[in-house]
Design a protein around this motif. Structure first.
Motif, PDB file in Angstrom:
ATOM      1  N   PHE A   1       0.831  -1.202   0.000  1.00  0.00           N
ATOM      2  CA  PHE A   1       0.000   0.000   0.000  1.00  0.00           C
ATOM      3  C   PHE A   1       0.866   1.252   0.000  1.00  0.00           C
ATOM      4  O   PHE A   1       0.615   2.206  -0.743  1.00  0.00           O
TER       5      PHE A   1
ATOM      6  N   ASN B   1       2.410   1.692  -3.375  1.00  0.00           N
ATOM      7  CA  ASN B   1       1.411   2.116  -4.347  1.00  0.00           C
ATOM      8  C   ASN B   1       1.129   3.613  -4.242  1.00  0.00           C
ATOM      9  O   ASN B   1       1.105   4.333  -5.252  1.00  0.00           O
ATOM     10  N   GLN B   2       0.928   4.095  -3.016  1.00  0.00           N
ATOM     11  CA  GLN B   2       0.563   5.491  -2.829  1.00  0.00           C
ATOM     12  C   GLN B   2       1.738   6.452  -2.988  1.00  0.00           C
ATOM     13  O   GLN B   2       1.569   7.580  -3.447  1.00  0.00           O
TER      14      GLN B   2
ATOM     15  N   GLY C   1      -7.766   8.278  -2.723  1.00  0.00           N
ATOM     16  CA  GLY C   1      -6.503   7.999  -2.057  1.00  0.00           C
ATOM     17  C   GLY C   1      -5.668   9.254  -1.885  1.00  0.00           C
ATOM     18  O   GLY C   1      -6.170  10.351  -1.625  1.00  0.00           O
TER      19      GLY C   1
ATOM     20  N   GLY D   1       3.798  -3.740  -5.411  1.00  0.00           N
ATOM     21  CA  GLY D   1       2.837  -2.760  -4.914  1.00  0.00           C
ATOM     22  C   GLY D   1       2.804  -1.496  -5.750  1.00  0.00           C
ATOM     23  O   GLY D   1       1.756  -0.870  -5.928  1.00  0.00           O
TER      24      GLY D   1
ATOM     25  N   LEU E   1      -4.898   0.331  -6.823  1.00  0.00           N
ATOM     26  CA  LEU E   1      -5.151   0.718  -5.435  1.00  0.00           C
ATOM     27  C   LEU E   1      -6.241  -0.147  -4.806  1.00  0.00           C
ATOM     28  O   LEU E   1      -6.110  -0.581  -3.658  1.00  0.00           O
TER      29      LEU E   1
ATOM     30  N   VAL F   1      -4.907  -3.608  -3.862  1.00  0.00           N
ATOM     31  CA  VAL F   1      -3.901  -3.491  -2.808  1.00  0.00           C
ATOM     32  C   VAL F   1      -4.556  -3.263  -1.451  1.00  0.00           C
ATOM     33  O   VAL F   1      -4.257  -3.956  -0.474  1.00  0.00           O
ATOM     34  N   ILE F   2      -5.454  -2.285  -1.369  1.00  0.00           N
ATOM     35  CA  ILE F   2      -6.069  -1.953  -0.091  1.00  0.00           C
ATOM     36  C   ILE F   2      -6.974  -3.080   0.384  1.00  0.00           C
ATOM     37  O   ILE F   2      -7.051  -3.375   1.588  1.00  0.00           O
TER      38      ILE F   2
END
Length: 451
Positions: free
Chosen positions: A162, A165-166, A335, A401, A406, A409-410
């Protein structure tokens, strides 16, 4: 596969986890006589090092343990997690995040007290703590299957996918896209590999290096983020009461989500709070169990500060920025991109760069600490000699990731967190009488010392 992961996550968080985390936490809160709230002053004295003893068993100080735990919780869950909560559940989800945090303070008091009370040793003879050792040492070997379930879910759920990813989304949104340099999948791969190399330089040094870096990064990142957010809140100060009222009102009407589905708002708030402060999940007991402390209750009091700092303070400030700027109603971003839009609207020209800096520190500090958690789970299952292999698996998944979606992943992380919470909460409730007895004894001795 992605749809299966999303469906499982939605199902397990719909009712089972709400009952287990919120209901179980309320039981622990009442059973403690609300003691964690009444002893905040004492907890602060402990954090300042008043009772530190370098001769105590353990690997790090109580302050370093709290810093490492906060480094894992005060992170992207507070930035993008809050945005996801508002996107999914409306402003009212924040209210239920608050309620989850207050309950979570009691949960962390019990789980982290038990992490010191029932420490074990790994195959190398090193003292270790965490729900898996609490279950085996405190409940008996017949319950070991719960330890195994916890560790398998921990190995998978505590990957930094996560965060990767972010952080990737942040770099692309702030730096690459405006300059016309974003190359889609190629950019994600390059950013992912770069993150992997940076994280490797810290986590391969073990918990002492992780705790040292975390104790330096946490005050800086919290200070930077607070300063920026307070600047924005001050700019819109006249609208703050209205936004706070909106949070409370929407919590009981659900007007902003699913046609007034209050239940959906509660589930969203509890789910995002669990991801943000991790109370009841079992991660914090692993790092607090390594604290150089032989007083279980003292460590529990330190640990319960985490949800307050993480959710009541940091998440509230983030939600105010998103609500005050109105971006949650005017953009399709989700996000971290939603939070970035809010910062850019409030502080044109430099707001998104300030947030990007905070995201950078938040993400990396969390990545460092999560590796330690997963390493401990792997150590428990496969032994100390093989535990370091986990680090290489962990590093590779950072790249995965960075390139994944998203939603998947979350949902994957949420699902694994839910599985981890089952053994953690069962052991906390089962052994809660031990903590209660230790609490009475501890404060009796403290009273005698004060006399």
């Amino acid at each position: 596969m992605g749809e299966l992961i999303v469906n499982f996550s939605n199902w397990i968080w719909d009712t089972p986890m709400l009952i287990l985390l919120m209901g179980g936490g309320l039981i622990l809160l009442a059973y403690s006589g609300f003691l964690p709230f009444r002893k905040l002053g004492h907890a602060m004295k402990v954090v300042r090092g008043k009772y530190d003893d370098s001769n105590m068993p353990g690997q790090i100080t109580s302050f370093q343990a709290l810093s490492a735990a906060i480094a894992a919780t005060v992170g992207l869950g507070n930035i993008s997690g809050v945005a996801i909560a508002i996107n999914m559940g409306g402003p009212g989800a924040i209210f239920w995040m608050w309620m989850s945090a207050f309950v979570g303070m009691a949960t962390k008091f019990f789980t982290c007290s038990l992490a010191i009370m029932y420490r074990g040793k790994d195959t190398a003879g090193v003292i270790q703590g965490g729900p898996m050792y609490v279950i085996e040492e405190g409940m008996g070997r017949k319950w070991k299957f719960l330890s195994i379930i916890f560790c398998v879910a921990g190995i998978l759920g505590l990957l930094a996918i996560f965060q990767a990813n972010q952080l990737t989304a942040t770099f692309r949104f702030v730096l690459l896209e405006p300059a016309g340099l974003d190359r889609g999948a190629t950019s994600r791969w390059i950013i992912g590999i770069s993150m992997m190399v940076i994280v490797a330089g810290v986590i391969l040094g073990g918990i002492k290096r992780i705790a040292l870096v975390a104790s330096k990064l946490v005050p800086f990142m919290v200070g930077l983020y607070f300063a920026t957010v307070l600047l924005i809140v001050f700019k819109y100060i006249g609208e703050v009461p209205a936004m706070l009222w909106l949070i409370v009102e929407d919590a009981f009407t659900g007007n902003a989500v699913m046609g007034g589905a209050v239940g959906a708002v509660i589930v969203t708030g509890a789910r995002r709070a669990a991801f943000s402060n991790e109370a009841g999940i079992g991660t914090a007991p692993m790092v607090h169990g390594a604290s150089r402390n032989n007083e279980p209750v003292r460590e529990g009091l330190i640990a319960m500060l985490g949800p307050f700092i993480d959710t009541i303070v940091v998440c509230t400030l983030t939600s105010l920025v998103i609500l005050l700027t109105g971006v949650w109603q005017t953009t399709e971003n989700d996000g971290v991109r939603l939070t970035l839009s809010a910062f850019e609207m409030a502080l044109p020209g430099f707001g998104k760069y300030l947030l990007m800096t905070a995201v950078l520190v938040f993400a990396f500090s969390t990545m460092f600490t999560y590796s330690y958690y997963g390493h401990k789970c792997f150590n428990y299952l496969f032994g100390a000699k093989k535990a370091d292999y986990y680090n290489y698996f962990y590093l590779i998944t950072i790249v995965a990731g960075a390139v994944a979606s998203l939603e998947v992943v979350i949902s994957f992380v949420d699902g694994m967190y839910a599985i981890m919470a089952i053994p953690t909460m069962i052991s906390a409730i089962y052994l809660s009488p031990k903590v209660r007895a230790a609490t009475k004894d501890y404060f009796r001795r403290m009273k005698e010392l004060d006399v």
